[in-house]
Write a protein that holds these residues in place. Structure first.
Motif, PDB file in Angstrom:
ATOM      1  N   VAL A  66     -16.102  -3.731   4.023  1.00 61.61           N
ATOM      2  CA  VAL A  66     -15.936  -3.125   5.358  1.00 61.61           C
ATOM      3  C   VAL A  66     -14.502  -3.325   5.837  1.00 61.61           C
ATOM      4  O   VAL A  66     -13.850  -2.391   6.340  1.00 61.61           O
ATOM      5  CB  VAL A  66     -16.952  -3.739   6.347  1.00 61.61           C
ATOM      6  N   GLY A  67     -13.977  -4.567   5.682  1.00 58.03           N
ATOM      7  CA  GLY A  67     -12.589  -4.811   6.058  1.00 58.03           C
ATOM      8  C   GLY A  67     -11.614  -3.974   5.261  1.00 58.03           C
ATOM      9  O   GLY A  67     -10.622  -3.471   5.799  1.00 58.03           O
ATOM     10  N   SER A  68     -11.899  -3.793   3.971  1.00 55.69           N
ATOM     11  CA  SER A  68     -11.027  -2.972   3.124  1.00 55.69           C
ATOM     12  C   SER A  68     -10.992  -1.523   3.596  1.00 55.69           C
ATOM     13  O   SER A  68      -9.930  -0.895   3.626  1.00 55.69           O
ATOM     14  CB  SER A  68     -11.506  -3.054   1.672  1.00 55.69           C
ATOM     15  N   LEU A  69     -12.158  -0.989   3.967  1.00 57.90           N
ATOM     16  CA  LEU A  69     -12.212   0.401   4.427  1.00 57.90           C
ATOM     17  C   LEU A  69     -11.423   0.580   5.724  1.00 57.90           C
ATOM     18  O   LEU A  69     -10.696   1.561   5.890  1.00 57.90           O
ATOM     19  CB  LEU A  69     -13.663   0.826   4.623  1.00 57.90           C
TER      20      LEU A  69
ATOM     21  N   TRP B  44      -2.913  -7.749   6.861  1.00 57.39           N
ATOM     22  CA  TRP B  44      -2.755  -9.055   7.506  1.00 57.39           C
ATOM     23  C   TRP B  44      -2.045  -9.986   6.534  1.00 57.39           C
ATOM     24  O   TRP B  44      -2.473 -10.163   5.397  1.00 57.39           O
ATOM     25  CB  TRP B  44      -4.105  -9.647   7.882  1.00 57.39           C
ATOM     26  N   TYR B  45      -0.979 -10.620   7.039  1.00 52.09           N
ATOM     27  CA  TYR B  45      -0.219 -11.587   6.249  1.00 52.09           C
ATOM     28  C   TYR B  45      -0.231 -12.903   7.011  1.00 52.09           C
ATOM     29  O   TYR B  45       0.343 -13.016   8.094  1.00 52.09           O
ATOM     30  CB  TYR B  45       1.211 -11.082   6.031  1.00 52.09           C
ATOM     31  N   ILE B  46      -0.910 -13.892   6.472  1.00 51.95           N
ATOM     32  CA  ILE B  46      -1.081 -15.184   7.138  1.00 51.95           C
ATOM     33  C   ILE B  46      -0.227 -16.223   6.400  1.00 51.95           C
ATOM     34  O   ILE B  46      -0.303 -16.337   5.178  1.00 51.95           O
ATOM     35  CB  ILE B  46      -2.561 -15.613   7.132  1.00 51.95           C
ATOM     36  N   GLU B  47       0.577 -16.968   7.167  1.00 55.68           N
ATOM     37  CA  GLU B  47       1.528 -17.870   6.524  1.00 55.68           C
ATOM     38  C   GLU B  47       1.703 -19.126   7.371  1.00 55.68           C
ATOM     39  O   GLU B  47       1.765 -19.051   8.600  1.00 55.68           O
ATOM     40  CB  GLU B  47       2.872 -17.160   6.372  1.00 55.68           C
TER      41      GLU B  47
ATOM     42  N   LEU C 198      -4.153 -10.116   3.210  1.00 55.41           N
ATOM     43  CA  LEU C 198      -5.416  -9.389   3.317  1.00 55.41           C
ATOM     44  C   LEU C 198      -5.068  -7.923   3.551  1.00 55.41           C
ATOM     45  O   LEU C 198      -4.822  -7.497   4.689  1.00 55.41           O
ATOM     46  CB  LEU C 198      -6.273  -9.941   4.465  1.00 55.41           C
ATOM     47  N   ASP C 199      -4.979  -7.146   2.476  1.00 55.67           N
ATOM     48  CA  ASP C 199      -4.776  -5.710   2.582  1.00 55.67           C
ATOM     49  C   ASP C 199      -5.950  -5.002   1.928  1.00 55.67           C
ATOM     50  O   ASP C 199      -6.890  -5.642   1.443  1.00 55.67           O
ATOM     51  CB  ASP C 199      -3.440  -5.294   1.960  1.00 55.67           C
ATOM     52  N   TRP C 200      -5.913  -3.684   1.871  1.00 52.77           N
ATOM     53  CA  TRP C 200      -7.079  -2.951   1.359  1.00 52.77           C
ATOM     54  C   TRP C 200      -7.330  -3.260  -0.115  1.00 52.77           C
ATOM     55  O   TRP C 200      -8.477  -3.347  -0.560  1.00 52.77           O
ATOM     56  CB  TRP C 200      -6.881  -1.450   1.566  1.00 52.77           C
TER      57      TRP C 200
END
Length: 575
Positions: free
Chosen positions: A24-27, A36-39, A56-58
């Protein structure tokens, strides 16, 4: 309820929830074009920051969803396949460790954190390959671990080289060409990807890893270990240059051809499927080398669905026929195992690229794009022959599972009655039918129009038809075929043993180094270095301390000897 059953069910439910939430997040990310880039920074050393990063990308979310879904199906399937195993809890923990390592690798854009998932895959895969703890499993596990260790060293060296960039998050450096400016870095990443995805000359470990339990093979050879190298190179694809792409394309073509040729001479069911995995990894690497990373990712996901189904069906057949893996001992199983044999042939047809199954949407597009690219003639014919060989060994399997003579000693117990093993096969069967179409609609919303001459356009279909006919016909006259194989034993041995690669990867490499290490140990570690090094120093100081100990015992004899020596020395000086 037993602890192992509770652990299995809870793990499966968690993975299914993770799979659903990830897709679902990917779609949403695919439609919205978000990422989303978490660092967060852990430590800074010499102006080079060590950071923990997640992306976190598709692409990462979709791959994580497929890995979680197939892992859940494998755990459910293991409840039936491994039901009598005494170490079921250990098996579940190992599988979960394997999935966690792969998930960590998928969402890490940082070379240091990728190394954790990369090494985790190598360690847990070794533990799973040696699960049955016999001599064959131990040899296979050592070959797997040492082959993958080459890639681990390449990742370590690439981490050292990337220190020059001031950070290890390669996601920022692939587009701008910063990585390409560091000599050898891209080559090290390609080397790591080739070892993990078993490209020539590191191909011998992949069929050897079939010593692991079949549920592990369904997981490892579909969506986790062997695809880690392809996924890493997909992430690095913008940085691949001309020379690296040419070398990768040549090795991928040779891997495809070698694996397809070897599968046509193999009689072990699991090794045939393993060699087909090797061939498809060559397809992914080949189209990646041509610059189509998105197509390689598409085929990676479609392949994961039908390859997991193929291994599960093979495990069901092996489980029912008493543990034998020789396809010559099977035949006519469609009457006693209709669901398993239908599923295995469905997966086989998807592997061949039969129209409107999962493999068709990716393989047909890959072949047409490759034919329209600037391929040299040698790589072009390698790709064509590998396509024909894939259909050839697939129809060989179809003959031995469906229409061949019944060769088992007894029919008792050969059935599809274990619903715990058949339920995941039905779920993956739907994926093998509809997965390719669904993925193509999501990843390629606008159709590709590829115009080719009629002969080139129909070449894949013609080669597939010829390969299938040869594979089926040769096994119909199996007696003459076997006699011809004996008369051409040298050629058959060369083709069927992966061009002697297992020998070259074990005795051919290990013997010289082991002998050299033994000589060094005898002359160096056990010889001069021992005598004049640590042991020599230890002996010298022990003897010296014993003399001092005697001098400190306040013995009159010692004082008399010392006095006599002093008198002799004094008289010599005076004279």
């Amino acid at each position: 309820m037993l602890w192992s059953v509770r652990l299995n069910l809870s793990s499966m439910i968690f993975l299914m929830v993770l799979s659903l939430s990830s897709i679902v997040g990917s779609l949403f990310m695919l439609v919205g074009g978000t990422c989303w880039y978490i660092e967060w920074e852990i430590v800074s050393l010499n102006s080079c920051s060590l950071e923990m990063t997640l992306i976190l990308d598709w692409m990462s979310m979709m791959f994580l969803s497929f890995v979680s879904f197939i892992s859940a199906m494998v755990l459910f399937y293991s409840g039936g396949y491994m039901a009598g195993d005494e170490n079921m809890t250990r098996f579940i923990y190992l599988v979960l460790g394997f999935v966690a390592s792969m998930g960590f690798l998928i969402i890490s854009p940082n070379m240091v954190s990728i190394l954790l998932g990369w090494d985790g895959l190598g360690l847990v895969s070794y533990a799973l390959v040696i699960y049955y703890q016999n001599e064959k499993s131990m040899n296979a596990g050592m070959l797997t671990a040492l082959s993958n260790r080459v890639g681990d060293v390449a990742i370590l060296l690439s981490v050292a080289l990337m220190s020059e960039l001031g950070g290890w998050s390669f996601i920022f450096y692939t587009e701008g060409g910063s990585i390409s400016s560091i000599g050898g870095l891209v080559g090290l990443v390609i080397l790591a990807g080739m070892t993990k995805s078993a490209q020539i000359p590191f191909s011998a470990w992949l069929p050897a890893a079939m010593a692991a339990p079949t549920p592990v093979s369904a997981l490892v050879h579909s969506s986790t270990l062997v695809t880690a190298g392809v996924y890493l190179l997909i992430r690095f694809s913008p940085a691949l240059g001309g020379l690296e792409q040419s070398v990768l394309l040549l090795l991928a073509g040779l891997t495809m051809f070698m694996a397809g040729l070897g599968a046509n001479f193999e009689t072990d069911l699991k090794k045939i499927i393993a060699l087909s995995t090797l061939s498809q990894l060559g397809v992914m690497m080949g189209i990646l080398a041509l610059g189509y990373a998105k197509l390689a990712f598409f085929h990676l996901l479609a392949h994961a669905l039908f390859k997991a189904l193929l291994f599960m069906c093979a495990g069901s057949v092996i489980h029912s026929v008493g543990g034998t893996q020789d396809i010559r001992s099977m035949g006519g199983l469609i009457y006693s195992m209709p669901l398993s044999i239908t599923s295995i042939n469905l997966a086989n047809l998807a592997l061949c690229g039969t129209p409107f199954l999962a493999g068709f949407y990716s393989k047909d597009l890959i072949l047409e794009v490759a034919f329209s690219s600037s391929l040299n003639e040698f790589c072009f014919w390698l790709l064509v022959l590998a396509t024909g060989l894939t259909v050839c060994y697939t129809f060989r399997l179809v003959y031995y599972s469906v229409s061949g003579d019944f060769n088992l000693m007894a029919l008792g117990g050969v059935s599809d009655e274990d619903w715990i093993m058949t339920s995941p096969m039905i779920c993956l069967g739907f994926g093998a039918i509809m997965g390719g179409a669904g993925l193509s609609w999501l990843m390629f919303p606008s159709p590709w129009m590829i115009s080719l001459p009629l002969g080139v356009k129909t070449l894949a279909l013609v080669v597939s038809a010829v390969g299938g006919s040869i594979g089926y016909t040769l096994n119909l006259m199996s007696e003459n075929y076997s006699l011809a194989s004996i008369s051409k034993y040298g050629t058959v041995s060369f083709c069927g043993s992966m061009w002697f690669m297992p020998f070259l990867s074990t005795q051919g490499v290990s013997d010289p180094f082991l002998k050299l290490g033994h000589n060094y140990q005898q002359v160096g570690d056990g010889g001069w270095l021992e005598g004049y090094g640590a042991q020599g120093a230890y002996s010298f100081f022990m003897k010296s301390s014993s003399y001092l100990q005697v001098a400190q015992d306040n013995s009159i004899k010692v004082y008399m000897i010392m006095f006599m020596l002093w008198l002799i020395l004094l008289s010599l000086v005076l004279l």
